[in-house]
Design an enzyme around this catalytic site. Structure first.
Site, PDB file in Angstrom:
ATOM      1  N   ASP A   1       0.822  -1.200   0.000  1.00  0.00           N
ATOM      2  CA  ASP A   1       0.000   0.000   0.000  1.00  0.00           C
ATOM      3  C   ASP A   1       0.866   1.264   0.000  1.00  0.00           C
ATOM      4  O   ASP A   1       1.399   1.656   1.028  1.00  0.00           O
ATOM      5  CB  ASP A   1      -0.906  -0.013   1.240  1.00  0.00           C
ATOM      6  CG  ASP A   1      -1.884   1.147   1.254  1.00  0.00           C
ATOM      7  OD1 ASP A   1      -1.957   1.891   0.258  1.00  0.00           O
ATOM      8  OD2 ASP A   1      -2.585   1.314   2.269  1.00  0.00           O
TER       9      ASP A   1
ATOM     10  N   ASP B   1      -1.869   5.063  -5.891  1.00  0.00           N
ATOM     11  CA  ASP B   1      -2.122   4.343  -4.636  1.00  0.00           C
ATOM     12  C   ASP B   1      -2.272   2.851  -4.910  1.00  0.00           C
ATOM     13  O   ASP B   1      -3.309   2.402  -5.384  1.00  0.00           O
ATOM     14  CB  ASP B   1      -3.388   4.889  -3.977  1.00  0.00           C
ATOM     15  CG  ASP B   1      -3.698   4.236  -2.637  1.00  0.00           C
ATOM     16  OD1 ASP B   1      -2.940   3.341  -2.211  1.00  0.00           O
ATOM     17  OD2 ASP B   1      -4.704   4.612  -2.017  1.00  0.00           O
TER      18      ASP B   1
END
Length: 431
Positions: free
Chosen positions: A64, A264
């Site tokens: 992440d 992201d």
């Protein structure tokens, strides 16, 4: 978390002074590579295996770049732990104190009220998909093997999560936690850099058919062929923001400009703001008129799906129907991020083609445009925090680049038989 996006999670940091232990002095080669497993559909996430503790035990962590904090499910004991591939982590007595600068960085901009220097550092992470993790901060050993075979054993801080929540409509990822690789000093990448273990550079290569690799350091960055654009330091606080861009579909301008863009890897899909999404869908629908495609309203895999005269087997079946989508960046002349159909469509279990770009305004993203895993397919994405730039290039994510004697990688060939984490080079390369 499944289909998560973490732009709202701001984990800024003060400097963290950690400890470093290795079997020998840090080698001149300082890059670490991990094998990535997973896919966008149907699993909805990509993960790496990270060894933690002494003796080390393996844990699957969702990669992440949209958040800083690394955490894994923890038995202290578990209040609510989700199904996971491994037993919850059992922490040592090495807790991060409330007065530690790292704790203050995690809670910024709130002010911590530490009653005593012996108080533990608690944390709570809340993601925009309504998932969350509650726990305490601990430190433990993270043994890492460089690509040349030498070993480092840094002592790093991370979250020990004893209470995890997911929204009732979501399928939680089958992982042990999250590997936070954001810009903040509390991220694993920043901690490793502070300790002099790796360069402050992270990259990933996610295959359209699944799997890929993740790396820390500069030795797997291609020496040529990378499109670079500066990070934006004024927008979308401390996330991997690329500034604003204009949307094109099939080479035609949409008229939608000044779109703030964030990369992201914690988001499965890509999210456009309401105006951009509406324009995109309108242009796609116009392009496929007369192409024997119908809207598949009965397929709830994603909000918008199309069916053909017979079920599709792969995106290749519709590649000639759907046109490339492109983002042209205002800051950098001639810098464009192109998304071919493989980078914005999935084929559902029903054999329909579904749009993997969603309306971000429906989930609280407002004007932010979030580029997620689906749009990273078959590209190497590099986040260079040292030069404050983000780059990308086409890549075969099933194969690591060559690593020449001078350290320069060259995509497309076979790897040299270095050792590395999880024997990834053995898995990907011919000796």
């Amino acid at each position: 978390m499944h289909s998560k996006f973490n732009f709202i999670l701001c984990l800024f940091a003060a400097l963290f002074q950690g400890s470093y232990s290795a079997n020998k002095s840090p080698p001149s080669s300082s890059s670490v590579v991990f094998q990535v497993s997973g896919n966008v559909y149907p699993r909805g996430y990509y993960h790496v295996t990270v060894n933690i503790g002494n003796p080390p035990k393996p844990y699957w962590l969702d990669i992440d770049t949209g958040s800083d904090l690394t955490w894994l499910q923890c038995d202290v004991p578990c209040v609510k732990c989700l199904p996971a591939p491994h037993r919850p982590y059992k922490p040592s007595k090495d807790l991060v104190a409330c007065t530690d600068p790292l704790c203050a960085s995690i809670h910024w901009p709130e002010t911590l009220d530490c009653k005593s220097s012996k108080d533990q550092c608690d944390y709570e992470v809340q993601y925009a998909d309504h998932g969350s993790s509650l726990g305490l901060m601990v430190r433990d050993w993270f043994p890492l093997q460089y690509i040349n075979g030498s070993v480092a054993k840094p002592h790093l801080a991370f979250g020990c999560g004893y209470n995890q929540e997911v929204h009732s409509s979501m399928d939680p990822p089958y992982t042990d936690g999250v590997l936070g690789l954001g810009l903040g000093k509390s991220s694993i990448l920043s901690q490793l850099n502070e300790l002099g273990i790796t360069r402050n550079i992270v990259g990933h290569c996610l295959g359209a058919q699944g799997d890929g690799f993740l790396f820390f350091g500069n030795e797997l960055v291609p020496s040529s062929g990378v499109i670079w654009t500066p990070m934006s330091t004024t927008e979308i606080d401390k996330h991997y923001s690329l500034g604003t861009a204009e949307l094109y579909v099939g080479g035609k301008a949409s008229g939608i400009k000044d779109l703030p863009i964030v990369f992201d890897s914690g988001s499965t899909y890509t999210y456009f703001s309401a105006k951009a999404y509406k324009a995109l869908v309108s242009m796609l629908m116009n392009d496929i008129k007369g192409k024997q495609l119908k809207t598949a309203n009965d397929d709830k895999s994603l909000p918008l799906c199309w069916k053909g005269s017979k079920p599709f087997k792969s995106v290749q079946d519709v590649k000639n129907i759907f046109k490339p989508i492109m983002l042209s960046f205002a800051k950098s002349k001639y810098v464009r991020f192109q998304m071919d159909p493989e980078a914005y469509l999935i084929i559902s279990e029903r054999g329909n083609a579904c749009l993997g770009i969603l309306n971000g305004s429906e989930v609280g993203l407002e004007n932010i445009n979030l580029i997620g895993d689906i749009s990273f397919h078959d590209k190497i994405i590099i986040y260079d925090n040292e030069k404050q730039q983000i780059g990308w290039a086409p890549a075969n994510c099933k194969k690591l680049p060559n690593i020449d004697d001078d350290g320069d990688p060259d995509h497309g060939g076979l790897c040299k038989p270095y050792g590395s984490n999880l024997d990834i080079l053995q898995a990907y390369c011919a000796a």
